[in-house]
Design an enzyme around this catalytic site. Structure first.
Site, PDB file in Angstrom:
ATOM      1  N   TYR A   1      28.056   9.099   3.059  1.00  0.00           N
ATOM      2  CA  TYR A   1      28.158   8.899   1.605  1.00  0.00           C
ATOM      3  C   TYR A   1      26.987   9.462   0.800  1.00  0.00           C
ATOM      4  CZ  TYR A   1      32.238   6.036   2.454  1.00  0.00           C
ATOM      5  OH  TYR A   1      33.489   5.610   2.826  1.00  0.00           O
TER       6      TYR A   1
ATOM      7  N   LYS B   1      34.774   0.313 -10.265  1.00  0.00           N
ATOM      8  CA  LYS B   1      35.392   0.853 -11.484  1.00  0.00           C
ATOM      9  C   LYS B   1      36.881   1.086 -11.216  1.00  0.00           C
ATOM     10  CE  LYS B   1      31.120   3.020 -13.026  1.00  0.00           C
ATOM     11  NZ  LYS B   1      30.421   4.255 -13.368  1.00  0.00           N
TER      12      LYS B   1
ATOM     13  N   SER C   1      31.708  13.938  -9.770  1.00  0.00           N
ATOM     14  CA  SER C   1      32.671  12.864 -10.010  1.00  0.00           C
ATOM     15  C   SER C   1      33.927  13.101  -9.171  1.00  0.00           C
ATOM     16  CB  SER C   1      33.027  12.835 -11.502  1.00  0.00           C
ATOM     17  OG  SER C   1      34.335  12.371 -11.692  1.00  0.00           O
TER      18      SER C   1
ATOM     19  N   LYS D   1      38.164   5.414 -17.752  1.00  0.00           N
ATOM     20  CA  LYS D   1      37.646   6.792 -17.873  1.00  0.00           C
ATOM     21  C   LYS D   1      38.003   7.647 -16.669  1.00  0.00           C
ATOM     22  CE  LYS D   1      34.457   5.956 -14.776  1.00  0.00           C
ATOM     23  NZ  LYS D   1      33.834   6.626 -13.660  1.00  0.00           N
TER      24      LYS D   1
ATOM     25  N   GLY E   1      28.435   2.282 -15.954  1.00  0.00           N
ATOM     26  CA  GLY E   1      27.700   3.258 -16.751  1.00  0.00           C
ATOM     27  C   GLY E   1      27.807   4.632 -16.128  1.00  0.00           C
TER      28      GLY E   1
END
Length: 338
Positions: free
Chosen positions: A52, A109, A255, A192, A137
């Site tokens: 990771y 998230k 991302s 998002k 965040g």
């Protein structure tokens, strides 16, 4: 340096490892729970988590364990960093290990697919004895682990929770802001991800900066419209958990959701993309929930419907971005303070 705390991180992914490392650096007694003995051994002996966080040297004081009870024993704060699909199952295992009054912070998230519940709602149901907070965040784990300056938001209805978490995590490169709109912070972090997929697709198609900027701004309007109907504070979306996280997720190849969109934009199949990523891209599941909710609650969400059409109904990306140009031209800013 303030008081020394005993803390635990539940989850062995990139973000869980990054914050575990910060707390170990800050001198707190830190243990991380991971499912696999091999990964635990790697943290304990090699001080790394190569799957990771490749190339990052972890603090030698950071310990890992496969034993949940041992990990959380005597802790006054526990961070919950588990993908949404496994969250309830792990929370159930935690139920008889975690002492009443322990601070529990969700960093996930995502939304539970079967119930459309946010992580804090899932955790409240399974762990009613804890003091709950959520953290979100623009926090790309690789950058945080590399000690690049980063800000985050910790939100809780309990001020003692936010103060303790600030004390645990604040350091020269990690700034922790406090808030009370738990629901808004968490919703922003989940929603998002969907728009990051759209932005990744647009980038793969070679769209210009003007187009990406319009996409990001309209995404912010759309997600805050949804959140306000769900009871969140629209001002939360102007902060780090809202526009901050949306911006980074829609513009960075680090991302996961952006990468999914980018590969889809290059014509690859969704299942192939998700498989090659090897990590959960929460936005794919969240998209289906948001489409259902927007229809159920009659919320105008053209970007969500467009992306749904691309992923599940085989529509062309360029076609969907084109429909934005003919969508209703309402006010640019929807929430103005009286």
């Amino acid at each position: 340096m303030g008081n020394k705390h005993k803390v635990a991180i539940i989850g062995g992914g990139s973000f869980g490892t990054a914050i575990a490392n910060i707390m170990a650096d800050n001198g707190h007694d830190t243990c991380q729970w991971m499912r696999t003995a091999e990964r635990v051994d790697e943290v304990n002996t090699k001080h790394s988590n190569e799957v990771y966080l490749p190339g990052i040297q972890l603090n030698p004081a950071l310990r890992a364990s496969t034993d949940l009870r041992e990990t959380v024993a005597g802790c006054n704060a526990v961070f919950f960093s588990i993908p949404s699909k496994s969250s309830r199952e792990v929370a159930r295992q935690l139920a008889d290990c975690i002492a009443p009054g322990t601070i529990l912070v969700s960093t996930t998230k995502g939304i539970e697919f079967e119930t459309n519940k946010l992580m804090s709602e899932v955790l409240k149901e399974e762990l009613p004895q804890v003091r709950l907070g959520v953290m979100s965040g623009p926090n790309l784990a690789k950058e945080l682990a590399a000690r690049m300056i980063t800000g985050t938001v910790i939100a809780s209805e309990d001020e003692g929770v936010t103060t303790t978490i600030q004390e645990l995590l604040q350091c020269s490169y990690f700034r922790v802001y406090a808030g009370s709109d738990m629901y808004g912070v968490e919703l922003a972090g989940a929603l998002k991800n969907v728009y990051a997929i759209t932005a990744g697709m647009a980038a793969a198609l070679g769209c210009g900066h003007n187009t990406i900027s319009m996409l990001v701004t309209r995404s912010l309007a759309e997600m805050s419209r949804y959140a306000v109907i769900k009871g969140a504070d629209p001002l939360t979306f102007l902060g780090l958990a809202g526009v901050g996280d949306l911006f980074v997720t829609c513009t960075s190849p680090l991302s996961r959701n952006y990468r999914v969109g980018y590969e889809l934009g290059q014509g690859r199949d969704l299942n192939e993309v998700v498989e090659s990523l090897g990590q959960v891209a929460e936005g794919v599941n969240t998209l289906r929930l948001m489409k259902e909710q927007s229809e159920l609650l009659d919320i105008y969400m053209p970007l969500v419907h467009g992306l749904y059409d691309i992923i599940y109904n085989g529509r062309k990306v360029s076609e969907v971005i084109g429909t934005m140009m003919c969508a209703e031209q309402n006010r640019d800013v929807e929430f103005t303070l009286q």
